[in-house]
Design a protein around this motif. Structure first.
Motif, PDB file in Angstrom:
ATOM      1  N   GLY A 131      20.059  71.891  33.989  1.00 30.70           N
ATOM      2  CA  GLY A 131      20.354  72.722  32.796  1.00 30.70           C
ATOM      3  C   GLY A 131      21.308  73.806  33.301  1.00 30.70           C
ATOM      4  O   GLY A 131      22.155  74.108  32.668  1.00 30.70           O
ATOM      5  N   ALA A 132      21.442  74.384  34.582  1.00 29.28           N
ATOM      6  CA  ALA A 132      22.348  75.330  35.058  1.00 29.28           C
ATOM      7  C   ALA A 132      23.769  74.578  34.903  1.00 29.28           C
ATOM      8  O   ALA A 132      24.825  75.159  34.634  1.00 29.28           O
ATOM      9  N   GLY A 133      23.749  73.412  35.238  1.00 27.96           N
ATOM     10  CA  GLY A 133      25.158  72.577  35.366  1.00 27.96           C
ATOM     11  C   GLY A 133      25.672  72.387  33.945  1.00 27.96           C
ATOM     12  O   GLY A 133      26.759  72.817  33.696  1.00 27.96           O
ATOM     13  N   ILE A 134      24.797  72.042  33.148  1.00 30.02           N
ATOM     14  CA  ILE A 134      25.328  72.072  31.610  1.00 30.02           C
ATOM     15  C   ILE A 134      25.796  73.398  30.986  1.00 30.02           C
ATOM     16  O   ILE A 134      26.884  73.267  30.258  1.00 30.02           O
ATOM     17  N   LEU A 135      25.024  74.457  31.243  1.00 30.76           N
ATOM     18  CA  LEU A 135      25.232  75.587  30.999  1.00 30.76           C
ATOM     19  C   LEU A 135      26.560  76.170  31.385  1.00 30.76           C
ATOM     20  O   LEU A 135      27.593  76.657  31.012  1.00 30.76           O
ATOM     21  N   TYR A 136      27.064  75.664  32.795  1.00 32.26           N
ATOM     22  CA  TYR A 136      28.238  76.141  33.480  1.00 32.26           C
ATOM     23  C   TYR A 136      29.316  75.406  32.721  1.00 32.26           C
ATOM     24  O   TYR A 136      30.324  76.002  32.557  1.00 32.26           O
ATOM     25  N   ALA A 137      28.939  74.012  32.342  1.00 31.39           N
ATOM     26  CA  ALA A 137      29.995  73.240  31.812  1.00 31.39           C
ATOM     27  C   ALA A 137      30.409  73.971  30.342  1.00 31.39           C
ATOM     28  O   ALA A 137      31.544  73.822  29.921  1.00 31.39           O
ATOM     29  N   LEU A 138      29.434  74.302  29.578  1.00 28.71           N
ATOM     30  CA  LEU A 138      29.763  74.834  28.202  1.00 28.71           C
ATOM     31  C   LEU A 138      30.346  76.299  28.422  1.00 28.71           C
ATOM     32  O   LEU A 138      30.938  76.657  27.786  1.00 28.71           O
ATOM     33  N   ALA A 139      29.894  77.150  29.365  1.00 26.61           N
ATOM     34  CA  ALA A 139      30.409  78.573  29.614  1.00 26.61           C
ATOM     35  C   ALA A 139      30.683  78.934  31.025  1.00 26.61           C
ATOM     36  O   ALA A 139      30.274  79.416  31.764  1.00 26.61           O
ATOM     37  N   PRO A 140      31.922  78.051  31.530  1.00 30.80           N
ATOM     38  CA  PRO A 140      32.208  78.373  32.792  1.00 30.80           C
ATOM     39  C   PRO A 140      32.639  79.925  33.186  1.00 30.80           C
ATOM     40  O   PRO A 140      32.325  80.142  34.403  1.00 30.80           O
ATOM     41  N   GLU A 141      33.080  80.765  32.218  1.00 28.03           N
ATOM     42  CA  GLU A 141      33.171  82.215  32.133  1.00 28.03           C
ATOM     43  C   GLU A 141      32.244  82.820  32.658  1.00 28.03           C
ATOM     44  O   GLU A 141      32.282  83.884  33.211  1.00 28.03           O
ATOM     45  N   SER A 142      31.021  82.240  32.432  1.00 26.31           N
ATOM     46  CA  SER A 142      29.671  83.176  32.761  1.00 26.31           C
ATOM     47  C   SER A 142      29.493  82.981  34.346  1.00 26.31           C
ATOM     48  O   SER A 142      28.762  83.841  34.907  1.00 26.31           O
TER      49      SER A 142
END
Length: 158
Positions: A93-104
């Motif tokens: 889940g964190a990896g997908i989120l990072y892929a979607l919003a790397p600026e976060s």
């Protein structure tokens, strides 16, 4: 194996939707950000309770698994496997989120709220206790909430 996979997917959804909402709302301390993030986490649990609850019980949280194990509702082997797959799901889940919003980024929220670390830890312990208590109570075979358990659990998380 199916129940472990269900725990992985459920935890992935919880992390992606809950943390994704926090990221999209810029992790603010304003009312809209807090309510939006709370609803995202709670409604993710409601959705997963009804989607995977019949397969794994929808713990999607090691604290819940630990409570279920302590109450002797599951074996130590299953508890360990649940936690392993929950951790894997959280990373996905964190990896997908990072892929979607790397600026976060990958770090925690840095907004100063005026809450001390000690107060935050005490709050986490107390709120987690209440959450586990609600889960164990609503899912009790004899006195539980039956089909409404998922809703009660999700709303408690909100």
């Amino acid at each position: 194996m199916k129940k472990y996979f269900a725990e992985m997917v459920g935890t992935m959804v919880l992390v992606l939707m809950g943390c994704g909402t926090a990221v999209s709302l810029a992790c603010g301390v304003d009312t809209a950000s807090v309510v939006g993030t709370s609803l995202a986490f709670g409604l993710s649990v409601v959705a997963m309770a009804y989607a995977i609850g019949g397969i794994s019980g929808c713990h999607i949280n090691p604290a819940i698994t630990f409570g279920v194990w302590l109450s002797k509702r599951m074996s130590g082997k299953d508890a360990l496997m649940y936690v392993i797959f929950q951790i894997i799901g959280a990373f996905i889940g964190a990896g997908i989120l990072y892929a979607l919003a790397p600026e976060s980024g990958l770090g925690a929220n840095s907004i100063q709220t005026g809450i001390s670390t000690t107060a935050a830890v005490v709050a986490e312990v107390v709120f987690t206790f209440v959450f586990v208590l609600v889960v164990l109570g609503t899912t009790d075979e004899k006195k539980g909430a039956g089909n409404l358990a998922g809703l009660a659990i999700g709303l408690t998380l909100v």
